[in-house]
Design an enzyme around this catalytic site. Structure first.
Site, short mmCIF file in Angstrom:
data_model
loop_
_atom_site.label_atom_id
_atom_site.label_comp_id
_atom_site.label_asym_id
_atom_site.label_seq_id
_atom_site.Cartn_x
_atom_site.Cartn_y
_atom_site.Cartn_z
CB THR A 195 58.72 6.44 72.86
OG1 THR A 195 59.09 7.44 73.79
CG2 THR A 195 57.41 5.81 73.29
NE ARG A 223 57.36 15.18 79.68
CZ ARG A 223 57.32 14.28 78.70
NH1 ARG A 223 57.71 13.05 78.90
NH2 ARG A 223 56.88 14.62 77.52
N GLY A 249 55.35 14.62 73.86
CA GLY A 249 54.18 14.26 74.65
C GLY A 249 53.28 15.41 75.04
N1 ASP Z 1 55.99 10.62 73.83
C1 ASP Z 1 57.10 10.45 74.74
C2 ASP Z 1 56.96 11.45 75.86
O1 ASP Z 1 56.65 12.60 75.60
C3 ASP Z 1 58.43 10.62 74.10
C4 ASP Z 1 58.64 9.95 72.77
O2 ASP Z 1 57.73 9.40 72.20
O3 ASP Z 1 59.75 9.98 72.28
O4 ASP Z 1 57.21 11.09 76.99
#
Ligand code: ASP
Length: 329
Positions: A195, A223, A249
């Site tokens: 991310t 989701r 998340g």
């Molecule tokens: N926080 C992001 C999510 O849960 C994933 C990530 O940060 O890698 O969608």
């Protein structure tokens, strides 16, 4: 000054005051490219040079906006845009794929000056999700749009939608196939969580935050994670700080991580560093949440705090600090 003070003296005093204010305001941008388990052998013999190159390019793009007197909002948008275009990271092109093999993208942005915010979730055809999040903030009466409605808004705003295939790289297809077969990731292949996010403070002392992601690989049923949720994955308030998060998340949402850091600063008078450490290393960790945050306050202090083995990250400021890193040290 008295009524008899000559005009030129007033002008000089004002100019000096403005110059001094501009001089003392530290410009800072911090970025991340995701947190998680990043095995050293996965980065290859060059130690992840391509990832560092991508981080440096994004840092420079954002910092040059600040240096030219631009806003923190423009700086974080520029940095995140580049990371979205870079197929190595899990945002925009190169995003992870959902259970059906599609890229489904989430993003959000927030302006610390006035608490305006914009976010989109579950879009499949918008090349730069962070731009659309900003459009939502600036050209709609809403904060969060999702799915088909968000794309309809994009069309109304003059966007050209792209086929989902634009986002789907061979590495992400192979990753999903392995997950569906019940296999783990081979040691020599890096498909990091990835991310992306940026936080910055500009010459006027305004802070801003932006986050963009494909979410979690093999996600199901539309989701949505923390990244497009204001307060969980992204938050910005000049009175405290700007935060962009990365990690699992489902944990970040329930701990309202980004807002919690800002709230600790505001309610308890804590420093940015102390607030971020408390939330990431204690509250989130004890709750079972793995990941990290980047954050900046209005004075230009920067924080990159994570409880996972690694986090792709970088910082640049007007005091001459410029670094990128992947691991703890
Ligand atoms: N926080 C992001 C999510 O849960 C994933 C990530 O940060 O890698 O969608």
């Amino acid at each position: 000054m008295s009524r008899r003070t000559p005009g030129w003296i007033v002008a000089v005093c004002l100019a000096l005051g403005v110059a001094q204010a501009a001089e003392t305001q530290v410009l800072t941008i911090v970025i991340h490219g995701g947190a998680g388990v990043i095995a050293r052998e996965q980065l290859g013999p060059d130690g992840g040079a391509a990832y560092r190159e991508g981080l440096n390019a994004a840092l420079d793009a954002g910092y040059s906006v600040l240096e030219a007197g631009g806003s923190s909002l423009d700086a974080v948008t520029a940095a995140v845009r580049l990371l979205e275009d870079n197929p190595l990271f899990n945002a925009g092109r190169g995003a992870v794929l959902n259970h059906e093999g599609e890229a489904e993208l989430d993003a959000s942005i927030m302006d610390g000056r006035d608490l305006r915010a914009g976010a989109i979730a579950g879009v499949k055809h918008v090349r730069n999700p962070i731009d659309l999040a900003r459009r939502v903030m600036e050209h709609s009466p809403h904060v969060l749009l999702h799915g088909a409605g968000a794309e309809e808004f994009a069309l109304q705003q003059g966007y050209t939608l792209v086929p989902n295939d634009y986002f789907r790289t061979p590495a992400r297809k192979a990753q999903l196939e392995r997950i569906l077969r019940g296999q783990t990731q081979p040691k020599n292949e890096l498909v990091a969580l990835g991310t992306v996010g940026a936080v910055a403070v500009d010459q006027r002392g305004n802070v801003a935050a932006a986050t963009s992601t494909g979410g979690m690989a093999d996600k199901r049923w539309s989701r949505i994670g923390d990244s497009p949720i204001i307060g969980a994955g992204t938050y910005a308030d000049n009175a405290s700080c700007a935060v962009s998060a990365t990690g699992h998340g489902e944990f970040f949402m329930r701990k309202v991580v980004a807002y919690d850091i800002c709230a600790l600063m505001q309610y308890k008078g804590w420093s940015l560093e102390r607030a971020a450490r408390e939330v990431v290393q204690k509250k989130l960790k004890e709750f079972g949440g793995e990941g990290g945050v980047i954050a900046v306050d209005a004075k230009g202090n920067a924080v990159m705090e994570f409880n996972s083995p690694g986090m792709f990250r970088g910082v640049r400021d007007s005091r001459g600090r410029r670094e990128t890193a992947i691991y703890d040290k």
